[in-house]
Design an enzyme around this catalytic site. Structure first.
Site, PDB file in Angstrom:
ATOM      1  N   ARG A  21       0.836  -1.210   0.000  1.00 57.71           N
ATOM      2  CA  ARG A  21       0.000   0.000   0.000  1.00 57.71           C
ATOM      3  C   ARG A  21       0.868   1.256   0.000  1.00 57.71           C
ATOM      4  O   ARG A  21       0.592   2.202  -0.741  1.00 57.71           O
ATOM      5  CB  ARG A  21      -0.947   0.013   1.191  1.00 57.71           C
ATOM      6  CG  ARG A  21      -2.077  -0.985   1.063  1.00 57.71           C
ATOM      7  CD  ARG A  21      -2.909  -1.023   2.310  1.00 57.71           C
ATOM      8  NE  ARG A  21      -2.040  -1.349   3.446  1.00 57.71           N
ATOM      9  CZ  ARG A  21      -2.315  -1.124   4.711  1.00 57.71           C
ATOM     10  NH1 ARG A  21      -3.445  -0.550   5.057  1.00 57.71           N
ATOM     11  NH2 ARG A  21      -1.484  -1.468   5.658  1.00 57.71           N
ATOM     12  N   ASN A  39      -6.016  -2.755   2.288  1.00 58.12           N
ATOM     13  CA  ASN A  39      -5.970  -4.204   2.388  1.00 58.12           C
ATOM     14  C   ASN A  39      -7.401  -4.724   2.441  1.00 58.12           C
ATOM     15  O   ASN A  39      -8.294  -4.054   2.960  1.00 58.12           O
ATOM     16  CB  ASN A  39      -5.238  -4.645   3.653  1.00 58.12           C
ATOM     17  CG  ASN A  39      -3.745  -4.475   3.555  1.00 58.12           C
ATOM     18  OD1 ASN A  39      -3.187  -4.398   2.468  1.00 58.12           O
ATOM     19  ND2 ASN A  39      -3.085  -4.401   4.693  1.00 58.12           N
TER      20      ASN A  39
END
Length: 97
Positions: A21, A39
């Site tokens: 990320r 996520n």
């Protein structure tokens, strides 16, 4: 100038716990995109991005690579809606789904 494009991507593989990320946030902000990455509880990463089509294409290319410690096995993309982009400036990490 490139046309504006909105895209949602789902990335599968070893993409959690490896800085994926943060990698997407750096890449997207460097490309001047708006959006988010999070996520998912199934172990994948989901992202929504908006910006010039050429920058979106560059982000998708980067997402296929991922950071050094990631291993991407599948990437799926689909159209996204403007309402899915957060009010925040730039590209950010969103809460896990």
């Amino acid at each position: 100038m490139s046309e504006r494009r909105l895209v949602r991507i789902y990335v599968e593989g070893r993409v959690q716990g490896v800085g994926y990320r943060a990698f997407l946030v750096r890449e997207a902000n460097g490309l001047g995109l708006a959006g988010w990455a999070r996520n998912r509880s199934d172990g994948s990463v989901e992202a929504v991005a908006a910006g010039p089509a050429v920058a979106i294409a560059a982000l998708i290319d980067a997402a296929r690579r991922g950071p050094r410690s990631a291993h991407v096995v599948a990437l799926r993309e689909e159209a996204a809606e403007e309402a899915e982009i957060f009010e925040a400036e730039g590209f950010v990490v969103a809460p896990t789904l």
